[in-house]
Design a protein around this motif. Structure first.
Motif, PDB file in Angstrom:
ATOM      1  N   PHE A  99      -7.378  15.537   0.904  1.00  0.00           N
ATOM      2  CA  PHE A  99      -6.683  16.145   2.045  1.00  0.00           C
ATOM      3  C   PHE A  99      -5.228  15.676   2.079  1.00  0.00           C
ATOM      4  CE2 PHE A  99     -11.197  15.582   3.195  1.00  0.00           C
ATOM      5  CZ  PHE A  99     -11.555  16.916   3.323  1.00  0.00           C
ATOM      6  N   ASP A 100      -4.441  16.316   2.950  1.00  0.00           N
ATOM      7  CA  ASP A 100      -3.009  16.016   3.033  1.00  0.00           C
ATOM      8  C   ASP A 100      -2.775  14.526   3.292  1.00  0.00           C
ATOM      9  OD1 ASP A 100      -0.206  17.487   3.468  1.00  0.00           O
ATOM     10  OD2 ASP A 100      -0.350  15.757   4.812  1.00  0.00           O
ATOM     11  N   ALA A 101      -1.895  13.935   2.486  1.00  0.00           N
ATOM     12  CA  ALA A 101      -1.629  12.498   2.623  1.00  0.00           C
ATOM     13  C   ALA A 101      -0.224  12.231   3.167  1.00  0.00           C
ATOM     14  CB  ALA A 101      -1.810  11.797   1.278  1.00  0.00           C
ATOM     15  N   ASP A 102       0.475  13.286   3.606  1.00  0.00           N
ATOM     16  CA  ASP A 102       1.834  13.091   4.120  1.00  0.00           C
ATOM     17  C   ASP A 102       1.834  12.738   5.609  1.00  0.00           C
ATOM     18  OD1 ASP A 102       2.765  13.761   1.638  1.00  0.00           O
ATOM     19  OD2 ASP A 102       3.236  15.839   2.162  1.00  0.00           O
ATOM     20  N   GLN A 103       1.073  13.556   6.382  1.00  0.00           N
ATOM     21  CA  GLN A 103       1.105  13.403   7.840  1.00  0.00           C
ATOM     22  C   GLN A 103      -0.306  13.271   8.382  1.00  0.00           C
ATOM     23  OE1 GLN A 103       3.130  16.379  10.071  1.00  0.00           O
ATOM     24  NE2 GLN A 103       4.531  16.860   8.391  1.00  0.00           N
ATOM     25  N   ILE A 121       0.874  -1.187   0.000  1.00  0.00           N
ATOM     26  CA  ILE A 121       0.000   0.000   0.000  1.00  0.00           C
ATOM     27  C   ILE A 121       0.904   1.228   0.000  1.00  0.00           C
ATOM     28  CG2 ILE A 121      -1.926   1.150   1.142  1.00  0.00           C
ATOM     29  CD1 ILE A 121      -2.140  -1.331   2.988  1.00  0.00           C
ATOM     30  N   GLU A 122       0.651   2.113  -0.947  1.00  0.00           N
ATOM     31  CA  GLU A 122       1.438   3.345  -0.988  1.00  0.00           C
ATOM     32  C   GLU A 122       0.510   4.531  -0.778  1.00  0.00           C
ATOM     33  OE1 GLU A 122       3.685   3.884  -4.641  1.00  0.00           O
ATOM     34  OE2 GLU A 122       3.709   6.019  -4.163  1.00  0.00           O
ATOM     35  N   GLY A 123       0.915   5.474   0.074  1.00  0.00           N
ATOM     36  CA  GLY A 123       0.143   6.710   0.204  1.00  0.00           C
ATOM     37  C   GLY A 123      -0.619   6.849   1.504  1.00  0.00           C
ATOM     38  N   ILE A 124      -0.342   5.977   2.487  1.00  0.00           N
ATOM     39  CA  ILE A 124      -0.936   6.154   3.821  1.00  0.00           C
ATOM     40  C   ILE A 124      -0.065   7.176   4.571  1.00  0.00           C
ATOM     41  CG2 ILE A 124      -1.391   5.012   6.060  1.00  0.00           C
ATOM     42  CD1 ILE A 124      -3.388   4.126   3.953  1.00  0.00           C
ATOM     43  N   PRO A 125      -0.672   8.189   5.179  1.00  0.00           N
ATOM     44  CA  PRO A 125       0.126   9.224   5.841  1.00  0.00           C
ATOM     45  C   PRO A 125       0.986   8.664   6.974  1.00  0.00           C
ATOM     46  CG  PRO A 125      -2.225   9.790   5.869  1.00  0.00           C
ATOM     47  CD  PRO A 125      -2.110   8.430   5.285  1.00  0.00           C
ATOM     48  N   ALA A 126       2.064   9.344   7.277  1.00  0.00           N
ATOM     49  CA  ALA A 126       2.903   8.992   8.426  1.00  0.00           C
ATOM     50  C   ALA A 126       2.168   9.338   9.715  1.00  0.00           C
ATOM     51  CB  ALA A 126       4.219   9.762   8.349  1.00  0.00           C
ATOM     52  N   GLY A 127       2.421   8.533  10.757  1.00  0.00           N
ATOM     53  CA  GLY A 127       1.892   8.866  12.081  1.00  0.00           C
ATOM     54  C   GLY A 127       0.604   8.164  12.444  1.00  0.00           C
ATOM     55  N   LEU A 128       0.189   7.192  11.638  1.00  0.00           N
ATOM     56  CA  LEU A 128      -1.006   6.411  11.971  1.00  0.00           C
ATOM     57  C   LEU A 128      -0.579   5.211  12.815  1.00  0.00           C
ATOM     58  CD1 LEU A 128      -4.105   5.891  11.365  1.00  0.00           C
ATOM     59  CD2 LEU A 128      -3.330   4.435   9.476  1.00  0.00           C
ATOM     60  N   THR A 129      -1.254   5.004  13.932  1.00  0.00           N
ATOM     61  CA  THR A 129      -0.935   3.832  14.756  1.00  0.00           C
ATOM     62  C   THR A 129      -1.479   2.583  14.066  1.00  0.00           C
ATOM     63  OG1 THR A 129      -1.038   5.174  16.747  1.00  0.00           O
ATOM     64  CG2 THR A 129      -1.221   2.789  17.044  1.00  0.00           C
ATOM     65  N   ARG A 154      -1.774  16.571   9.954  1.00  0.00           N
ATOM     66  CA  ARG A 154      -2.205  17.572   8.974  1.00  0.00           C
ATOM     67  C   ARG A 154      -3.498  17.117   8.282  1.00  0.00           C
ATOM     68  NH1 ARG A 154       2.294  18.140   5.210  1.00  0.00           N
ATOM     69  NH2 ARG A 154       3.673  19.026   6.766  1.00  0.00           N
ATOM     70  N   PHE A 155      -3.540  15.824   7.971  1.00  0.00           N
ATOM     71  CA  PHE A 155      -4.750  15.232   7.374  1.00  0.00           C
ATOM     72  C   PHE A 155      -5.952  15.509   8.278  1.00  0.00           C
ATOM     73  CE2 PHE A 155      -7.447  11.305   7.294  1.00  0.00           C
ATOM     74  CZ  PHE A 155      -7.889  11.345   5.975  1.00  0.00           C
ATOM     75  N   LYS A 156      -5.806  15.236   9.565  1.00  0.00           N
ATOM     76  CA  LYS A 156      -6.930  15.414  10.505  1.00  0.00           C
ATOM     77  C   LYS A 156      -7.309  16.895  10.637  1.00  0.00           C
ATOM     78  CE  LYS A 156      -7.096  12.810  14.261  1.00  0.00           C
ATOM     79  NZ  LYS A 156      -6.763  11.944  15.399  1.00  0.00           N
ATOM     80  N   ALA A 157      -6.309  17.745  10.679  1.00  0.00           N
ATOM     81  CA  ALA A 157      -6.592  19.185  10.823  1.00  0.00           C
ATOM     82  C   ALA A 157      -7.352  19.691   9.595  1.00  0.00           C
ATOM     83  CB  ALA A 157      -5.281  19.952  10.992  1.00  0.00           C
ATOM     84  N   GLN A 158      -6.967  19.225   8.423  1.00  0.00           N
ATOM     85  CA  GLN A 158      -7.650  19.673   7.195  1.00  0.00           C
ATOM     86  C   GLN A 158      -9.082  19.154   7.140  1.00  0.00           C
ATOM     87  OE1 GLN A 158      -5.342  18.755   3.712  1.00  0.00           O
ATOM     88  NE2 GLN A 158      -3.695  20.180   4.253  1.00  0.00           N
ATOM     89  N   VAL A 159      -9.280  17.916   7.586  1.00  0.00           N
ATOM     90  CA  VAL A 159     -10.651  17.364   7.586  1.00  0.00           C
ATOM     91  C   VAL A 159     -11.517  18.170   8.564  1.00  0.00           C
ATOM     92  CG1 VAL A 159     -12.080  15.331   8.077  1.00  0.00           C
ATOM     93  CG2 VAL A 159      -9.878  15.055   6.912  1.00  0.00           C
ATOM     94  N   ASP A 160     -10.976  18.476   9.739  1.00  0.00           N
ATOM     95  CA  ASP A 160     -11.724  19.289  10.729  1.00  0.00           C
ATOM     96  C   ASP A 160     -12.113  20.633  10.138  1.00  0.00           C
ATOM     97  OD1 ASP A 160     -11.660  17.416  12.662  1.00  0.00           O
ATOM     98  OD2 ASP A 160     -10.039  18.326  13.837  1.00  0.00           O
TER      99      ASP A 160
END
Ligand code: EPS
Length: 392
Positions: free
Chosen positions: A370-374, A18-26, A377-383
């Motif tokens: 939304f941002d796919a790096d971190q 899988i490519e493109g899952i943001p960094a920092g997901l448990t 950032r992804f969560k902040a953009q969705v909020d």
């Protein structure tokens, strides 16, 4: 986010990258294994499921339980490979001893014949069925588990259950409140048929038992519901951006799936417009909403913010223990189709796979938007986006 799977049903391993899952997901193997166990549970499966105890190995992209942003590599071992090691050996050329399980009489309804014609496997249709086997769906569910983990971080939940197996139908009238899938999940996961009540579960089991005695197979319909999906995923501007069409593709890509419905689906063809459109309301604390959900959460190829409700139609499995008429590809003589060990029905399992495919497609749409790096950032953009929608 994109992914690829590889592996043969009786080969050594099933694999996915899988490519493109943001960094920092448990992410841990246990989180994925819970979903793999759900996929293995289902009334009507054959002996193979007693052999397999699917557990994932995470081989790349995760460190100390955190995704790194690099490709996530997942493997599931095929325990049954031990019984097929010679027949599936990649390194030893064909000998009379390692080619004892040839398939020459294609099963009507299976990929056997056309796959053989297309790839030139005139010597052995096993070369087709090993990959066209639904064993591959173990990796769809593993990838789906990663997608579901990401979606849960932004309040999106996805659950699949069984609507009917053959003529036995789940009474769907009891399903009115989709606000929280926890109750639906608890209700359907207690039954091996993934229906919603004990009486229907009993009737479905009896049907499956009878079908097995008849040496036949039976199909059905599964439903997947996704809640917490923000309005405006997908787009109306171009054919390939319509998210409902991508979900339809994802569902029909699962082995044996032959049809898709959103919301009221095909029944909408017999209704009048006033019975099908979902009226629009507005409240200060939630912004715009619909007073019903006949369209299953989509307008113009975009999510409306209402739950996504999608059904998938599963045909009966083509491997019949009372085989249908076929033709031997070596002799061109009429014969009965070959019998491979198989299941009476896989509809309860198909609900878990369809759920995974919807989750993967929603995760892809969210990561496109939304941002796919971190993850932060992804969560902040969705909020931020949800706030904008509410204030519209
Ligand atoms: C399948 C045939 C059966 C199923 C298999 C899908 O396998 P076997 O021929 O080894 O008994 O059990 O599904 C799985 C192995 C699985 O894990 O879902 C087929 O022909 O599609």
């Amino acid at each position: 986010m994109r992914y690829m799977t590889a592996g043969e049903s009786h080969g050594p391993e099933e694999m996915a990258i899988i490519e493109g899952i943001p960094a920092g997901l448990t992410l841990t193997a246990d989180m994925i294994n819970q979903q793999l166990q759900r996929r293995q549970k289902g009334y009507g499966r054959g002996a193979r499921q007693q052999i397999e105890h699917d557990t994932v190995a995470i081989l790349g992209g995760v460190r100390h339980q955190q995704t790194l942003g690099s490709p996530i590599t997942l493997n599931v071992h095929n325990r049954d490979h031990n019984n097929w090691a010679d027949i599936m050996d990649p390194n030893i050329a064909e000998t009379p001893e390692n080619s004892t399980r040839k398939v020459l009489r294609p099963r009507p309804g299976h990929a056997d014949l056309v796959g053989g014609m297309k790839y030139g496997h005139a010597n052995d249709l096993r070369n087709v069925l090993e990959r066209s086997s639904a064993r591959e769906t173990v990796m769809r569910v593993a990838v789906g588990a990663v997608a579901k983990t990401l979606l849960a971080e932004v309040g999106i939940d996805v659950h699949g259950f069984v609507v009917n197996i053959g003529p036995v139908r789940t009474p769907l009238e009891q399903l009115t409140d989709f606000a929280d899938l926890t109750a639906l999940r608890a209700q359907s996961e207690q039954f091996e048929t993934r229906t919603l009540d004990a009486e229907t579960d009993q009737a479905m089991r009896e049907l499956i038992d009878q079908t097995k005695r008849d040496r036949n197979t039976v199909g059905g319909t599964v439903e997947v519901i996704a809640t917490g999906v923000p309005a405006g995923l997908g787009s109306y501007v171009a054919a390939n951006t319509k998210l409902d069409s991508r979900i339809a593709q994802a569902i029909v890509s699962i082995n044996a799936f032959k049809g898709v419905e959103f919301g009221g689906g095909f029944a909408n063809a017999e209704a009048f417009g006033s019975e099908v459109m979902d009226e629009i309301g507005w409240q200060a604390d939630r912004g715009f909403f619909r007073t019903s959900n006949h369209l299953g959460g989509f307008e113009g190829g975009m999510t409306t913010g209402e739950p996504i409700v999608v059904k998938g139609v599963v045909k009966p499995i083509p491997t019949l223990y009372r085989p249908m008429e076929s033709v031997n590809i070596a002799t061109h003589e009429t014969d009965r189709a070959s019998i491979e060990r198989s299941d009476t029905t896989a509809v309860p399992t198909a609900a878990v796979i369809a759920e995974a495919m919807v989750a993967i497609t929603l995760a892809q749409a969210m990561l496109d938007k939304f941002d796919a790096d971190q993850l932060v950032r992804f969560k902040a953009q969705v909020d931020q986006y949800r706030t904008e929608l509410k204030e519209f």
